[in-house]
Design a protein around this motif. Sequence first.
Motif, PDB file in Angstrom:
ATOM      1  N   SER A 222       0.825  -1.213   0.000  1.00  0.00           N
ATOM      2  CA  SER A 222       0.000   0.000   0.000  1.00  0.00           C
ATOM      3  C   SER A 222       0.856   1.258   0.000  1.00  0.00           C
ATOM      4  O   SER A 222       0.516   2.254  -0.650  1.00  0.00           O
ATOM      5  N   LEU A 223       1.980   1.215   0.715  1.00  0.00           N
ATOM      6  CA  LEU A 223       2.874   2.375   0.745  1.00  0.00           C
ATOM      7  C   LEU A 223       3.372   2.723  -0.652  1.00  0.00           C
ATOM      8  O   LEU A 223       3.323   3.883  -1.080  1.00  0.00           O
ATOM      9  N   PHE A 224       3.847   1.706  -1.378  1.00  0.00           N
ATOM     10  CA  PHE A 224       4.467   1.994  -2.663  1.00  0.00           C
ATOM     11  C   PHE A 224       3.436   2.285  -3.735  1.00  0.00           C
ATOM     12  O   PHE A 224       3.713   3.018  -4.688  1.00  0.00           O
ATOM     13  N   PHE A 225       2.221   1.708  -3.605  1.00  0.00           N
ATOM     14  CA  PHE A 225       1.155   2.029  -4.553  1.00  0.00           C
ATOM     15  C   PHE A 225       0.908   3.535  -4.555  1.00  0.00           C
ATOM     16  O   PHE A 225       0.911   4.185  -5.603  1.00  0.00           O
ATOM     17  N   GLY A 226       0.668   4.092  -3.353  1.00  0.00           N
ATOM     18  CA  GLY A 226       0.378   5.514  -3.270  1.00  0.00           C
ATOM     19  C   GLY A 226       1.551   6.382  -3.662  1.00  0.00           C
ATOM     20  O   GLY A 226       1.395   7.401  -4.346  1.00  0.00           O
ATOM     21  N   TRP A 227       2.743   5.965  -3.242  1.00  0.00           N
ATOM     22  CA  TRP A 227       3.962   6.737  -3.514  1.00  0.00           C
ATOM     23  C   TRP A 227       4.224   6.837  -5.011  1.00  0.00           C
ATOM     24  O   TRP A 227       4.373   7.933  -5.565  1.00  0.00           O
ATOM     25  N   ILE A 228       4.271   5.703  -5.681  1.00  0.00           N
ATOM     26  CA  ILE A 228       4.651   5.733  -7.095  1.00  0.00           C
ATOM     27  C   ILE A 228       3.510   6.266  -7.948  1.00  0.00           C
ATOM     28  O   ILE A 228       3.744   6.903  -8.982  1.00  0.00           O
ATOM     29  N   GLY A 229       2.266   6.021  -7.516  1.00  0.00           N
ATOM     30  CA  GLY A 229       1.146   6.555  -8.281  1.00  0.00           C
ATOM     31  C   GLY A 229       1.160   8.065  -8.322  1.00  0.00           C
ATOM     32  O   GLY A 229       1.005   8.679  -9.380  1.00  0.00           O
ATOM     33  N   LEU A 230       1.363   8.691  -7.177  1.00  0.00           N
ATOM     34  CA  LEU A 230       1.343  10.154  -7.121  1.00  0.00           C
ATOM     35  C   LEU A 230       2.536  10.759  -7.857  1.00  0.00           C
ATOM     36  O   LEU A 230       2.390  11.683  -8.660  1.00  0.00           O
ATOM     37  N   PHE A 231       3.729  10.225  -7.608  1.00  0.00           N
ATOM     38  CA  PHE A 231       4.923  10.845  -8.184  1.00  0.00           C
ATOM     39  C   PHE A 231       5.111  10.499  -9.664  1.00  0.00           C
ATOM     40  O   PHE A 231       5.800  11.229 -10.378  1.00  0.00           O
ATOM     41  N   THR A 232       4.520   9.408 -10.141  1.00  0.00           N
ATOM     42  CA  THR A 232       4.639   9.081 -11.561  1.00  0.00           C
ATOM     43  C   THR A 232       3.849  10.054 -12.414  1.00  0.00           C
ATOM     44  O   THR A 232       4.299  10.473 -13.493  1.00  0.00           O
ATOM     45  N   PHE A 233       2.666  10.441 -11.952  1.00  0.00           N
ATOM     46  CA  PHE A 233       1.814  11.309 -12.768  1.00  0.00           C
ATOM     47  C   PHE A 233       1.883  12.775 -12.352  1.00  0.00           C
ATOM     48  O   PHE A 233       1.239  13.632 -12.963  1.00  0.00           O
ATOM     49  N   THR A 348       3.600  -1.670  -8.994  1.00  0.00           N
ATOM     50  CA  THR A 348       3.162  -1.972 -10.361  1.00  0.00           C
ATOM     51  C   THR A 348       1.734  -1.497 -10.571  1.00  0.00           C
ATOM     52  O   THR A 348       1.415  -0.829 -11.561  1.00  0.00           O
ATOM     53  N   LEU A 349       0.861  -1.852  -9.632  1.00  0.00           N
ATOM     54  CA  LEU A 349      -0.521  -1.383  -9.730  1.00  0.00           C
ATOM     55  C   LEU A 349      -0.577   0.145  -9.607  1.00  0.00           C
ATOM     56  O   LEU A 349      -1.380   0.803 -10.279  1.00  0.00           O
ATOM     57  N   GLY A 350       0.299   0.706  -8.776  1.00  0.00           N
ATOM     58  CA  GLY A 350       0.315   2.139  -8.573  1.00  0.00           C
ATOM     59  C   GLY A 350       0.801   2.927  -9.772  1.00  0.00           C
ATOM     60  O   GLY A 350       0.524   4.126  -9.881  1.00  0.00           O
ATOM     61  N   SER A 351       1.525   2.283 -10.674  1.00  0.00           N
ATOM     62  CA  SER A 351       1.985   2.971 -11.876  1.00  0.00           C
ATOM     63  C   SER A 351       1.009   2.802 -13.045  1.00  0.00           C
ATOM     64  O   SER A 351       1.208   3.404 -14.096  1.00  0.00           O
ATOM     65  N   VAL A 352      -0.031   1.978 -12.850  1.00  0.00           N
ATOM     66  CA  VAL A 352      -1.010   1.738 -13.917  1.00  0.00           C
ATOM     67  C   VAL A 352      -2.391   2.285 -13.550  1.00  0.00           C
ATOM     68  O   VAL A 352      -2.963   3.098 -14.284  1.00  0.00           O
ATOM     69  N   LEU A 353      -2.941   1.860 -12.416  1.00  0.00           N
ATOM     70  CA  LEU A 353      -4.308   2.256 -12.058  1.00  0.00           C
ATOM     71  C   LEU A 353      -4.466   3.765 -11.908  1.00  0.00           C
ATOM     72  O   LEU A 353      -5.458   4.331 -12.408  1.00  0.00           O
ATOM     73  N   PRO A 354      -3.548   4.481 -11.235  1.00  0.00           N
ATOM     74  CA  PRO A 354      -3.701   5.939 -11.205  1.00  0.00           C
ATOM     75  C   PRO A 354      -3.613   6.578 -12.593  1.00  0.00           C
ATOM     76  O   PRO A 354      -4.176   7.653 -12.816  1.00  0.00           O
TER      77      PRO A 354
END
Length: 388
Positions: A222-233, A348-354
Amino acid sequence: MEPDPPEAGGRGTLALYLGTVAAYADMYLTQPILPLLSREFGVGPARAGFTVSAVVLAIAAASSFYGPLSDVLGRKRVMVGATVLRSAATLACAFAPSFGMLVGLRAVQGALVPGMTAVVVAYAGDRYRPRELGSVVAGIIAASVVGGLVGRVLGGWIAAHAGWRSAFVAFSFSSLLAAFTLARGLAPVPVSEHRGWGAAYRGMLAHLAHPPLLGAFLVGASLFFGWIGLFTFLPYHLSAPPYLLSTELVSSIYLVYLAGVFIAPVVGRLSGRFPIQRLLAIGLVVEALGMVAALARPLPVVVAGLVVLVLGTFTAQAVAPAFVNTTARTAKGSASALYLTFYYLGGTLGSVLPGLAWQAWGWPGVVACCVASTGVGLLANALLCGRR
């Protein structure tokens, strides 16, 4: 048998930190330059994000391999070998003739990253006494922050001035230097469990039946999902109206990572005085508050929200790997590898779903998706991490 004391003069500790910096710098190199890749290869934001998600997915898939491998062959050998090979893969990315080839080479990079990141905490657990382990692991987490910062800020700066291919060349040489430092600085730790591959994998899978470890694995995801999702986009958000920031300015926003460098050692020291579960919960809540603040329109408030997000993320991340290492009774390398497998599956999910949320609802959709992930982590922490 109690582990040996740390290497004389701290050479080994420094080598662990430099190896970690290089690994995370390679991992995040394309994040600030996604708009450049979109323009050069004619791909949209979600597809350009594959240069991030390919790395993260490969890390998630390969992490479970390196834990048993290090249990069988030894930690130092695995870390040095994987870092050398990753240097070659990074250099190859600089000469990718197409977007598909670049994504494929990024996946190769990702498959080699956990040769360092999935093994380093287990090496520390073998080499340092329990009273020293929390501070050393917190230093490793701080080094991962520095690596992410170097990859984003320096990578974006090089790309803005000399082209994105030059950034890959520069980071290839930094990984080669890290491999040399690891080879010279680390003391070999004897393999303590003389087991075959079958026994090593059975030991790894047994960790999934241990509720506190499973809870920690889900917290990491959960930590990395939110982290990478926000900073990737984030680059797409800041390069669009009303901000219209350049690639170089967007890269400079990642200086907020410095907050993680400072908070990780502090939390490492606090972990000996406060329950780990409480620190994990505090980190997740603070991370979510920072994400919500990033919805504000004024740029200074957005940046302040990102600082809060970093503080929360690394409050939890500074203690979670050490919690896994001390909770696992056997096959500690495999336990650390499983944590990273879950961590990067979340990423991985955090870089796709967001990205899909971005295309449907814009920046608010990205933030909502990432905040929801912290809720999963809070539930896992409350229901599993405290069980015995």
